[in-house]
Scaffold this motif. Structure first.
Motif, PDB file in Angstrom:
ATOM      1  N   VAL A 162      34.093  43.499  49.911  1.00  0.00           N
ATOM      2  CA  VAL A 162      34.559  42.370  48.576  1.00  0.00           C
ATOM      3  C   VAL A 162      35.820  41.999  49.017  1.00  0.00           C
ATOM      4  CG1 VAL A 162      34.710  41.828  46.264  1.00  0.00           C
ATOM      5  CG2 VAL A 162      33.011  43.167  46.804  1.00  0.00           C
ATOM      6  N   VAL A 163      35.857  40.577  49.236  1.00  0.00           N
ATOM      7  CA  VAL A 163      37.498  40.029  49.576  1.00  0.00           C
ATOM      8  C   VAL A 163      37.501  38.831  48.645  1.00  0.00           C
ATOM      9  CG1 VAL A 163      38.961  39.186  51.409  1.00  0.00           C
ATOM     10  CG2 VAL A 163      37.057  40.968  52.131  1.00  0.00           C
ATOM     11  N   ASN A 164      38.691  39.136  47.828  1.00  0.00           N
ATOM     12  CA  ASN A 164      39.039  38.128  46.860  1.00  0.00           C
ATOM     13  C   ASN A 164      37.679  37.486  46.095  1.00  0.00           C
ATOM     14  OD1 ASN A 164      41.574  38.310  47.340  1.00  0.00           O
ATOM     15  ND2 ASN A 164      41.895  36.369  48.198  1.00  0.00           N
ATOM     16  N   GLY A 165      36.952  38.235  46.112  1.00  0.00           N
ATOM     17  CA  GLY A 165      35.759  38.107  45.238  1.00  0.00           C
ATOM     18  C   GLY A 165      34.364  37.728  45.873  1.00  0.00           C
ATOM     19  N   ALA A 166      34.657  37.546  47.222  1.00  0.00           N
ATOM     20  CA  ALA A 166      33.573  37.140  48.022  1.00  0.00           C
ATOM     21  C   ALA A 166      32.900  38.409  48.753  1.00  0.00           C
ATOM     22  CB  ALA A 166      34.234  36.053  49.088  1.00  0.00           C
ATOM     23  N   VAL A 167      31.549  38.504  48.552  1.00  0.00           N
ATOM     24  CA  VAL A 167      30.715  39.527  48.992  1.00  0.00           C
ATOM     25  C   VAL A 167      30.324  39.325  50.399  1.00  0.00           C
ATOM     26  CG1 VAL A 167      28.947  41.089  48.880  1.00  0.00           C
ATOM     27  CG2 VAL A 167      29.858  40.168  46.959  1.00  0.00           C
ATOM     28  N   MET A 168      30.875  39.947  51.397  1.00  0.00           N
ATOM     29  CA  MET A 168      30.826  40.012  52.826  1.00  0.00           C
ATOM     30  C   MET A 168      30.021  41.059  53.469  1.00  0.00           C
ATOM     31  SD  MET A 168      34.449  38.642  54.006  1.00  0.00           S
ATOM     32  CE  MET A 168      35.284  37.507  53.151  1.00  0.00           C
ATOM     33  N   ARG A 169      29.114  41.172  54.452  1.00  0.00           N
ATOM     34  CA  ARG A 169      28.588  42.144  55.173  1.00  0.00           C
ATOM     35  C   ARG A 169      28.711  42.178  56.636  1.00  0.00           C
ATOM     36  NH1 ARG A 169      24.410  45.411  53.444  1.00  0.00           N
ATOM     37  NH2 ARG A 169      23.985  43.902  51.883  1.00  0.00           N
TER      38      ARG A 169
ATOM     39  N   CYS B 175      38.373  48.154  35.880  1.00  0.00           N
ATOM     40  CA  CYS B 175      39.477  47.902  36.642  1.00  0.00           C
ATOM     41  C   CYS B 175      38.980  47.128  37.888  1.00  0.00           C
ATOM     42  CB  CYS B 175      40.176  49.267  36.890  1.00  0.00           C
ATOM     43  SG  CYS B 175      41.529  49.286  37.766  1.00  0.00           S
ATOM     44  N   MET B 176      37.849  47.533  38.414  1.00  0.00           N
ATOM     45  CA  MET B 176      37.598  46.917  39.997  1.00  0.00           C
ATOM     46  C   MET B 176      37.429  45.368  39.442  1.00  0.00           C
ATOM     47  SD  MET B 176      33.913  47.533  41.741  1.00  0.00           S
ATOM     48  CE  MET B 176      33.379  46.342  40.756  1.00  0.00           C
ATOM     49  N   MET B 177      36.831  44.977  38.282  1.00  0.00           N
ATOM     50  CA  MET B 177      36.499  43.516  38.063  1.00  0.00           C
ATOM     51  C   MET B 177      38.121  42.991  37.876  1.00  0.00           C
ATOM     52  SD  MET B 177      33.604  43.059  38.477  1.00  0.00           S
ATOM     53  CE  MET B 177      33.652  41.324  38.103  1.00  0.00           C
ATOM     54  N   ALA B 178      39.064  43.625  37.166  1.00  0.00           N
ATOM     55  CA  ALA B 178      40.279  43.046  37.036  1.00  0.00           C
ATOM     56  C   ALA B 178      40.765  42.789  38.574  1.00  0.00           C
ATOM     57  CB  ALA B 178      41.145  44.006  36.153  1.00  0.00           C
ATOM     58  N   TYR B 179      40.617  43.727  39.232  1.00  0.00           N
ATOM     59  CA  TYR B 179      41.016  43.694  40.863  1.00  0.00           C
ATOM     60  C   TYR B 179      40.561  42.418  41.453  1.00  0.00           C
ATOM     61  CZ  TYR B 179      42.442  45.194  45.623  1.00  0.00           C
ATOM     62  OH  TYR B 179      42.645  45.148  46.833  1.00  0.00           O
ATOM     63  N   ILE B 180      39.509  42.349  41.603  1.00  0.00           N
ATOM     64  CA  ILE B 180      38.769  41.395  42.512  1.00  0.00           C
ATOM     65  C   ILE B 180      38.188  40.082  41.693  1.00  0.00           C
ATOM     66  CG2 ILE B 180      37.668  43.003  43.731  1.00  0.00           C
ATOM     67  CD1 ILE B 180      35.055  42.574  42.460  1.00  0.00           C
ATOM     68  N   ASP B 181      38.639  39.922  40.299  1.00  0.00           N
ATOM     69  CA  ASP B 181      38.198  38.541  39.670  1.00  0.00           C
ATOM     70  C   ASP B 181      39.379  38.035  39.015  1.00  0.00           C
ATOM     71  OD1 ASP B 181      36.979  36.523  38.391  1.00  0.00           O
ATOM     72  OD2 ASP B 181      35.693  37.682  36.851  1.00  0.00           O
ATOM     73  N   GLU B 182      40.375  37.492  39.764  1.00  0.00           N
ATOM     74  CA  GLU B 182      41.459  36.989  39.340  1.00  0.00           C
ATOM     75  C   GLU B 182      41.534  36.132  38.064  1.00  0.00           C
ATOM     76  OE1 GLU B 182      45.956  35.409  41.055  1.00  0.00           O
ATOM     77  OE2 GLU B 182      44.312  35.917  42.600  1.00  0.00           O
ATOM     78  N   ARG B 183      40.304  35.254  38.303  1.00  0.00           N
ATOM     79  CA  ARG B 183      40.534  34.345  37.379  1.00  0.00           C
ATOM     80  C   ARG B 183      39.991  34.567  36.038  1.00  0.00           C
ATOM     81  NH1 ARG B 183      35.199  30.612  38.282  1.00  0.00           N
ATOM     82  NH2 ARG B 183      35.082  29.882  35.946  1.00  0.00           N
TER      83      ARG B 183
ATOM     84  N   HIS C 208      39.085  41.068  31.752  1.00  0.00           N
ATOM     85  CA  HIS C 208      38.854  42.345  32.177  1.00  0.00           C
ATOM     86  C   HIS C 208      40.023  43.474  31.887  1.00  0.00           C
ATOM     87  CE1 HIS C 208      35.662  40.742  34.541  1.00  0.00           C
ATOM     88  NE2 HIS C 208      36.121  39.973  35.202  1.00  0.00           N
ATOM     89  N   HIS C 209      41.336  42.909  31.851  1.00  0.00           N
ATOM     90  CA  HIS C 209      42.574  43.700  31.622  1.00  0.00           C
ATOM     91  C   HIS C 209      42.500  44.164  30.106  1.00  0.00           C
ATOM     92  CE1 HIS C 209      46.588  45.273  31.811  1.00  0.00           C
ATOM     93  NE2 HIS C 209      46.619  44.959  30.704  1.00  0.00           N
TER      94      HIS C 209
END
Length: 134
Positions: A14-21, A59-67, A72-73
């Protein structure tokens, strides 16, 4: 700061909320600050079955979902309060305090590492409770 990571064939990121494989094994060089998690660091909602795991997910959602980070916080703070009160061991309470400091400064990635320690403390405590009940 440059970050160099190796990704295995088929591994998800997951990079800036985008899931990649990864389509094959590759090396990534990241040259600017991003929110990145490897597959082994990603927790799904179905896997968040205990208070410490739910804290990790928040915490993970706060980290990757800035919007949606403020919401999340708030979830992180509420879940941490519940967990802190449940731990009796001083080391676990110190880990909670360390986690709180990292979240307060916005260092969610390092907070996730501390939360993995809390998951271990929780598993040990639950194991002791099950052993005592048997």
């Amino acid at each position: 700061m440059t970050l160099r990571i190796t990704v295995r064939d088929g591994e998800r990121l997951v990079v800036n909320g985008a899931v990649m494989r990864a389509a094959k094994r590759c090396e990534l060089i990241i040259e600017n600050p991003v929110s990145i998690l490897r597959e082994r660091e990603i927790m799904t909602p179905n896997a968040a079955t205990t208070p410490a795991r739910r804290l990790y997910l928040a915490c993970m959602m706060a980290y990757i979902d800035e919007r949606h980070r403020p919401a999340h916080h708030d979830d992180v703070v509420a879940r941490l309060a519940e967990l802190f009160d449940a731990f009796e061991a001083e080391a676990a309470q110190q880990a909670c305090a360390s986690f709180a400091r990292l979240v307060a400064t916005g260092d969610y990635y390092r907070a996730l590492a501390t939360c993995r320690t809390l998951i271990t403390y929780e598993a040990e405590a639950l194991g002791r409770l099950q052993a005592a009940a048997a």
